[in-house]
Structure formats: C-alpha cells, structure tokens
Design a protein around this motif. Structure first.
Motif, PDB file in Angstrom:
ATOM      1  N   LYS A 388      31.423  37.730  52.348  1.00 18.18           N
ATOM      2  CA  LYS A 388      32.033  36.512  52.888  1.00 18.18           C
ATOM      3  C   LYS A 388      31.292  35.250  52.447  1.00 18.18           C
ATOM      4  CE  LYS A 388      29.513  36.533  57.304  1.00 18.18           C
ATOM      5  NZ  LYS A 388      29.653  36.588  58.782  1.00 18.18           N
ATOM      6  N   ASN A 389      30.018  35.411  52.038  1.00 23.38           N
ATOM      7  CA  ASN A 389      29.230  34.245  51.616  1.00 23.38           C
ATOM      8  C   ASN A 389      29.506  33.837  50.180  1.00 23.38           C
ATOM      9  OD1 ASN A 389      26.491  35.617  53.505  1.00 23.38           O
ATOM     10  ND2 ASN A 389      27.962  34.076  54.163  1.00 23.38           N
ATOM     11  N   LEU A 390      30.366  34.581  49.480  1.00 26.22           N
ATOM     12  CA  LEU A 390      30.646  34.288  48.070  1.00 26.22           C
ATOM     13  C   LEU A 390      32.026  33.678  47.882  1.00 26.22           C
ATOM     14  CD1 LEU A 390      29.238  37.595  46.480  1.00 26.22           C
ATOM     15  CD2 LEU A 390      28.051  35.419  46.833  1.00 26.22           C
ATOM     16  N   LEU A 391      32.575  33.120  48.944  1.00 27.14           N
ATOM     17  CA  LEU A 391      33.966  32.648  48.882  1.00 27.14           C
ATOM     18  C   LEU A 391      34.092  31.135  48.983  1.00 27.14           C
ATOM     19  CD1 LEU A 391      35.649  35.360  51.151  1.00 27.14           C
ATOM     20  CD2 LEU A 391      35.531  35.292  48.652  1.00 27.14           C
ATOM     21  N   GLU A 392      33.032  30.419  48.649  1.00 21.13           N
ATOM     22  CA  GLU A 392      33.109  28.953  48.715  1.00 21.13           C
ATOM     23  C   GLU A 392      34.194  28.404  47.797  1.00 21.13           C
ATOM     24  OE1 GLU A 392      29.355  27.185  47.981  1.00 21.13           O
ATOM     25  OE2 GLU A 392      28.342  28.147  49.671  1.00 21.13           O
ATOM     26  N   LYS A 393      34.427  29.083  46.676  1.00 19.81           N
ATOM     27  CA  LYS A 393      35.446  28.628  45.720  1.00 19.81           C
ATOM     28  C   LYS A 393      36.651  29.566  45.722  1.00 19.81           C
ATOM     29  CE  LYS A 393      31.919  26.625  42.686  1.00 19.81           C
ATOM     30  NZ  LYS A 393      31.339  26.627  41.306  1.00 19.81           N
ATOM     31  N   GLN A 394      36.988  30.080  46.904  1.00 19.40           N
ATOM     32  CA  GLN A 394      38.049  31.083  47.002  1.00 19.40           C
ATOM     33  C   GLN A 394      39.349  30.640  46.352  1.00 19.40           C
ATOM     34  OE1 GLN A 394      38.658  32.581  50.941  1.00 19.40           O
ATOM     35  NE2 GLN A 394      40.500  33.731  50.435  1.00 19.40           N
ATOM     36  N   TYR A 395      39.711  29.381  46.529  1.00 23.92           N
ATOM     37  CA  TYR A 395      41.002  28.904  46.022  1.00 23.92           C
ATOM     38  C   TYR A 395      40.922  28.419  44.575  1.00 23.92           C
ATOM     39  CZ  TYR A 395      42.359  29.501  50.831  1.00 23.92           C
ATOM     40  OH  TYR A 395      42.614  30.060  52.070  1.00 23.92           O
ATOM     41  N   GLU A 396      39.761  28.635  43.969  1.00 21.68           N
ATOM     42  CA  GLU A 396      39.614  28.345  42.545  1.00 21.68           C
ATOM     43  C   GLU A 396      39.411  29.624  41.723  1.00 21.68           C
ATOM     44  OE1 GLU A 396      36.442  25.549  42.025  1.00 21.68           O
ATOM     45  OE2 GLU A 396      37.055  24.341  43.754  1.00 21.68           O
ATOM     46  N   LEU A 397      39.378  30.764  42.404  1.00 26.89           N
ATOM     47  CA  LEU A 397      39.144  32.028  41.717  1.00 26.89           C
ATOM     48  C   LEU A 397      40.303  32.380  40.793  1.00 26.89           C
ATOM     49  CD1 LEU A 397      37.756  34.184  44.693  1.00 26.89           C
ATOM     50  CD2 LEU A 397      36.433  33.175  42.815  1.00 26.89           C
ATOM     51  N   GLU A 398      39.999  33.165  39.796  1.00 25.48           N
ATOM     52  CA  GLU A 398      41.014  33.628  38.845  1.00 25.48           C
ATOM     53  C   GLU A 398      42.047  34.484  39.574  1.00 25.48           C
ATOM     54  OE1 GLU A 398      41.065  36.078  34.583  1.00 25.48           O
ATOM     55  OE2 GLU A 398      39.196  35.767  35.690  1.00 25.48           O
ATOM     56  N   LYS A 399      43.323  34.276  39.253  1.00 24.13           N
ATOM     57  CA  LYS A 399      44.408  35.040  39.879  1.00 24.13           C
ATOM     58  C   LYS A 399      44.769  36.262  39.043  1.00 24.13           C
ATOM     59  CE  LYS A 399      46.905  31.531  42.549  1.00 24.13           C
ATOM     60  NZ  LYS A 399      48.219  30.871  42.756  1.00 24.13           N
ATOM     61  N   ILE A 400      44.979  37.377  39.733  1.00 26.95           N
ATOM     62  CA  ILE A 400      45.434  38.587  39.042  1.00 26.95           C
ATOM     63  C   ILE A 400      46.454  39.310  39.919  1.00 26.95           C
ATOM     64  CG2 ILE A 400      43.163  38.886  37.951  1.00 26.95           C
ATOM     65  CD1 ILE A 400      42.998  41.489  39.764  1.00 26.95           C
ATOM     66  N   SER A 401      47.126  40.288  39.336  1.00 28.86           N
ATOM     67  CA  SER A 401      48.014  41.184  40.081  1.00 28.86           C
ATOM     68  C   SER A 401      47.382  42.572  40.038  1.00 28.86           C
ATOM     69  CB  SER A 401      49.416  41.213  39.457  1.00 28.86           C
ATOM     70  OG  SER A 401      50.018  39.935  39.530  1.00 28.86           O
ATOM     71  N   PRO A 402      46.718  43.012  41.109  1.00 23.73           N
ATOM     72  CA  PRO A 402      45.989  44.285  41.084  1.00 23.73           C
ATOM     73  C   PRO A 402      46.905  45.470  40.801  1.00 23.73           C
ATOM     74  CG  PRO A 402      45.461  43.011  43.048  1.00 23.73           C
ATOM     75  CD  PRO A 402      46.643  42.359  42.415  1.00 23.73           C
ATOM     76  N   TYR A 403      46.298  46.524  40.264  1.00 25.31           N
ATOM     77  CA  TYR A 403      47.023  47.733  39.918  1.00 25.31           C
ATOM     78  C   TYR A 403      46.908  48.734  41.068  1.00 25.31           C
ATOM     79  CZ  TYR A 403      48.709  51.519  36.880  1.00 25.31           C
ATOM     80  OH  TYR A 403      49.425  52.545  36.323  1.00 25.31           O
ATOM     81  N   PHE A 404      47.921  49.628  41.172  1.00 26.87           N
ATOM     82  CA  PHE A 404      47.821  50.718  42.141  1.00 26.87           C
ATOM     83  C   PHE A 404      46.501  51.461  41.940  1.00 26.87           C
ATOM     84  CE2 PHE A 404      52.483  50.408  41.970  1.00 26.87           C
ATOM     85  CZ  PHE A 404      52.824  50.585  43.293  1.00 26.87           C
ATOM     86  N   SER A 405      45.818  51.812  43.027  1.00 30.32           N
ATOM     87  CA  SER A 405      44.618  52.640  42.866  1.00 30.32           C
ATOM     88  C   SER A 405      44.178  53.169  44.215  1.00 30.32           C
ATOM     89  CB  SER A 405      43.480  51.852  42.223  1.00 30.32           C
ATOM     90  OG  SER A 405      42.958  50.913  43.123  1.00 30.32           O
ATOM     91  N   ALA A 406      43.214  54.074  44.174  1.00 25.90           N
ATOM     92  CA  ALA A 406      42.643  54.641  45.390  1.00 25.90           C
ATOM     93  C   ALA A 406      41.205  55.036  45.109  1.00 25.90           C
ATOM     94  CB  ALA A 406      43.453  55.851  45.847  1.00 25.90           C
TER      95      ALA A 406
END
Length: 531
Positions: A388-406
C-alpha cells in the motif's frame, strides 16, 4: 533507486464444525487448525514482539480469512486449543518414559514439550487467547498490513459469468473486516491468484486500491508491462496490480530444489501419530478417529545412512535455516539489482513474496527461517515495504489488461476441476443460480424466512471454497472434504425446498445454525442482482 521487497502470508482455513457432537469426528481437521496456530500464527506474533523489543521495525502483509477470524474468536475453539496443547504434552510424557534410555530422543521430546508449554503461555497469558486483537495491535503499530479477501476462498474463474456471486463474496469479506477490525483494508487478496477479466471492476467497486496476481497475469498480457513484474501496474479502472514473485515458492518449497528438502531439517512425515499403537497416543487420539500428527517427530531428512533417517538436531537445522535465509535474500537482491539497472529512471523496483500458511505449517523451521530472512533484509540494500506504500502514483501507473491465471496447477487452476472433483461444480453452480433467484423473490422477508435464507447463503459460501476441491484432488482428508461439501449442499437444498413448500423445521434450522456458527451478521441480499 530503492529496491523494495514485500512479504505477505496468506492464512488458509475453512470453517470446521466444533459443537460437542462434532469435535470427536472432526479431530484431525481441528488438529490442522491448531497446528496452524502453533506453527504460524503464534510464532509470527512472538517474532514481531521480539523485533519490537529490539527496536527493529519490520513489515509483513497478512491475509486473515473471515472464516479463520470467526474460529479464532470462538470461545469453544480457544478452550479446545489449550486442551489440545495439554493432551500433546500428555503424549510427550509417555514418550519420555518409552525412550528414557535414548538421550538424543529424550532431548528432542523435552524440547517439544517445552515449546508446547511456551505456546500455551503465549496464548493464554501474553495474548489472552485473543489472537485477532493481537494481529490488530500489530497493524496499529505498523508491523502488519492486513489485506482483505473473500468470505470464503472462491476461485473467480469458475464464476466468470456469475457477477452476483463474486460480488457477494467480495462484499461479505469486506463486511467481515469492518466488523472484526473496524476498517477497510487497501489491499485485496485474490484467492489462489484466480484472476478473470472483469474481476477488477468488482474489487475496485468495494473500495480496494490494489490486489496481487500471479506473474503470468502480467507477463502474458496482450501488452506486457515495460518493467515486467518489478513495478506495479493498473487495470483500465485503475485498480493497482502487483505480481507475485514467480520463483519464491520453488526456491523455498519446491519438491526437488526447495530449501525445505535440506537433509538436516525435520522430517514432517515421520510422526509417532502414524507409527505407535493408538493406546500409546491417548488422550490426544481416540480409537475411533483417524490418525493425525502429534508434533513428536524425531528424524531428519538425511537418508544417506543405509536409507534410514538420521536423528533430528534443532541446532543443525537452525544453522541450515540461516544459510537458506541468506541464499533467499541474496537472490532477491541480485534480481532487484538487475531490474533496477534495466528500469531506467524508475523511482523503485519491487518484488512481492507470498507464502501460504499451509506450507509454512508443514515446515518445522519456517518461523526461524522467516525471522532470519527479515533480519538479513534489514542488513541489506533491500527495503521492507507494504504494497500500500507504493501507490503514491497509482493513477499514473502503466495500464494493462491482465491475462487469465491462477496460483495453482500449472498456472490455470486445472487441479480445481479435475476428474476427482469436477462433480462438485454442477451442484454449486445450481445453488448459485438459486440463491440469486431467492434473494430477488424474497427481498423484504423477515422472521424464519430470513433465517433460512441467511443460512442458505452461508452454506453456499462454504460449498464454494476451493480448499475442498484441493483436499479431494490431493487426497488430503478427502473424505472429510466430500462430507463437508455434501452437508452444505444438502443444507442449501433443504432451505430451497422449505421456501418452496412454505414449511420449515425450526429444530433443524436451529441445529444447523449452531453447527455453522460463523458470519452472524449474514444478509442473504448480498446475492441479489445489482440494479
């Protein structure tokens, strides 16, 4: 550039019936819960207390499933745990008499007895039997980050087409955390890293800021993140994603190369509970119950001497744990150093190392190894962080569409739908369809109907737990898992039929409510279709 590392422990526990009539037949499963308390939860709290006394500030993430919180808060479970420690030590005293001529075995037995006494003192005197409060206090002090999760461990990909089901699970987990801890966590634990497209919308809708996914979700995305698994990314709706360290499990628990295979570590498969006559194991075991581990294990994993194990030495095992802790930290430092060199002008790189309580419980030296890992991280160029301490730039992070996984099977959860357990799915999905229908048909009912519907909702959530499918697939108390699943489906079906016929046995309803006494706040309307 900061080289960050986060550690997260996922506690693993399904609800166990523990009324007076259920305790005897469920002793092996209760034994597993109590081993988790003894081998993971109490040592973790004790370790953090010791770090605090030394003035060392460590950080560790923790996922406490709502069902586990319910069990740990139950007076009956607390009493049974203290009794269980006493019964183990009764067996230990018998073992001292049986092995009095073997000085090495006597030393090992005495060590286990002393540990049980110390655990009981921690439980009853230090933490006043309230482990939930102890974990909450650790979070307030900044040593623990509590992550939220579902009401029970549901595998999201199995319910991709049932948004109401996933939503209800997320909502029940959130409500539990609000009831138990009084706040909403920032992080959400995706059960078994089971990601399916669209899940991020439901998770974010309930106020969570981030979740953890299997590394394959990022690496196999249509657009792979420019910094790979060493930096958080976000989904289209800005839910932040961290990748699990893909080598962590194999490095520690791998069947061939994992640290746990070191010859000097205790052999967890050689327990007197499976070797002695049942008369020698009383009062811990009864003649009519399945056998289970007692904690008295005398051998290591060194088979070099004519195929027989050597005698276990805690001193040798702890010395090996120090070497393995150093190796673990050195590898993470090397990885993050290389990542920082490739990351350009990035402000940090990070790794998220996750551990399951079942794996830690099954490794006697795990608590010592983890303590040594944390100490060596503090002495290195790595920085311990909460996600949670690494989210200062949350809305500037690179956007992706994650793949199905487990995080199980070969990365796709196929072991949760195998030829051994796939029969479960048709029953649980039909029950899912019915609970959504019932919640819309009875939106404002009260009295007995509400009790029935709330019970049906709880029984369905128990049946949805992926842990039952795992137990059947792995033949780990499979008979219990089958019975537990069938009991929940049968109870749900009785609820459904009772509502259809407008009749109900209040005696039956009260009995099942007492047996499955978790989530007293349950409101079946969480399964209703969202308008």
């Amino acid at each position: 550039m900061n080289k960050n590392i986060a550690f997260i422990i996922k506690a693993n526990q399904d609800f166990v019936r523990h009324t007076e009539s259920d305790v005897k037949k469920n002793k092996p499963i209760l034994n597993s819960l109590f081993e988790s308390i003894s081998n993971v939860y109490l040592p973790l709290l004790d370790m953090l207390d010791n770090f605090e006394k030394e003035g060392l500030f460590v950080k560790i993430g923790l996922v406490l499933p709502p069902v586990l919180c319910s069990l740990l808060s139950d007076d009956a479970i607390q009493t049974l745990y203290s009794l269980w420690l006493d019964e183990r030590n009764e067996v230990g005293k018998n073992e001292l008499s049986r092995n009095e001529k073997d000085a090495n075995l006597v030393k090992t037995i005495e060590s286990q007895i002393e540990r049980n006494i110390y655990l009981k003192k921690l439980f009853e005197e230090t933490y006043k039997k309230d482990l939930i409060k102890a974990f909450a206090d650790g979070a307030k002090k900044g040593y623990i980050e509590l992550l939220g999760t579902c009401g029970t461990d549901i595998f999201f990909p199995h319910y991709t087409d049932m948004k109401e089901i996933i939503s209800a699970q997320v909502e029940s987990g959130l409500h539990s955390y609000r009831q138990i801890f009084g706040f909403i966590p920032e992080g959400f634990w995706l059960p078994d890293f089971g990601y399916t497209p669209g899940a991020e919308k439901l998770i974010k809708a309930y106020g969570y800021s981030y979740t953890i996914v299997d590394a394959r979700s990022l690496l196999l995305a249509q657009k792979m993140p420019s910094k790979g698994i060493f930096y958080p990314v976000r989904t289209e709706n800005s839910l932040a994603l961290f990748a699990n360290d893909p080598d962590c499990y194999d490095d520690v628990f791998g069947e061939e190369t994992g640290f746990v295979n070191a010859p000097v570590y205790r052999n967890e498969k050689r327990d007197i509970g499976f070797e002695l006559e049942l008369d020698d194991l009383q009062p811990l075991m009864d003649k009519n119950t399945a056998r289970f581990a007692t904690g008295f294990k005398y051998w290591n994993k060194d088979f070099s001497k004519d195929g027989n194990e050597g005698a276990y030495s805690q001193d040798e095992a702890f010395a090996q744990a120090e070497k393995d802790a150093a190796s673990f930290v050195e590898k993470r430092l090397e990885l993050l150093t290389k990542a920082s060199e490739a990351a350009g002008d990035s402000d940090f790189v990070n790794l998220v190392c996750t551990f399951n309580s079942d794996d830690l419980k099954a490794w006697n030296e795990s608590y010592k190894w983890l303590e040594l890992v944390l100490r060596k991280v503090l002495q290195s160029d790595l920085t311990l962080v909460f996600c949670k301490n690494l989210l200062e730039k949350q809305y500037e992070l690179e956007k992706i569409s994650p793949y199905f996984s487990a995080g199980n099977g070969t990365g796709y959860g196929e072991n949760l739908l195998s030829n051994r357990n796939s029969w479960m799915m048709r029953y649980v999905r039909k029950a899912c369809e019915r609970i959504v229908d019932l919640s819309d048909r009875f939106p404002n009912d009260t009295g007995l109907k509400t009790r029935l519907l709330n019970l049906g909702a709880k029984e369905l959530m128990l049946a949805q737990s992926l842990n039952l499918a795992k137990m059947i697939e792995n033949e780990d108390y499979a008979d219990y898992a089958i019975t537990r699943f069938k009991d929940s489906i049968e109870a749900f079906t009785i609820v459904f039929d009772s509502l259809g016929s407008n009749t109900v046995s209040t005696e039956w309803l009260t009995t099942i409510e007492m047996k499955d006494s978790f989530f007293p706040w349950m409101n079946y309307r969480i399964f209703s279709k969202k308008k």
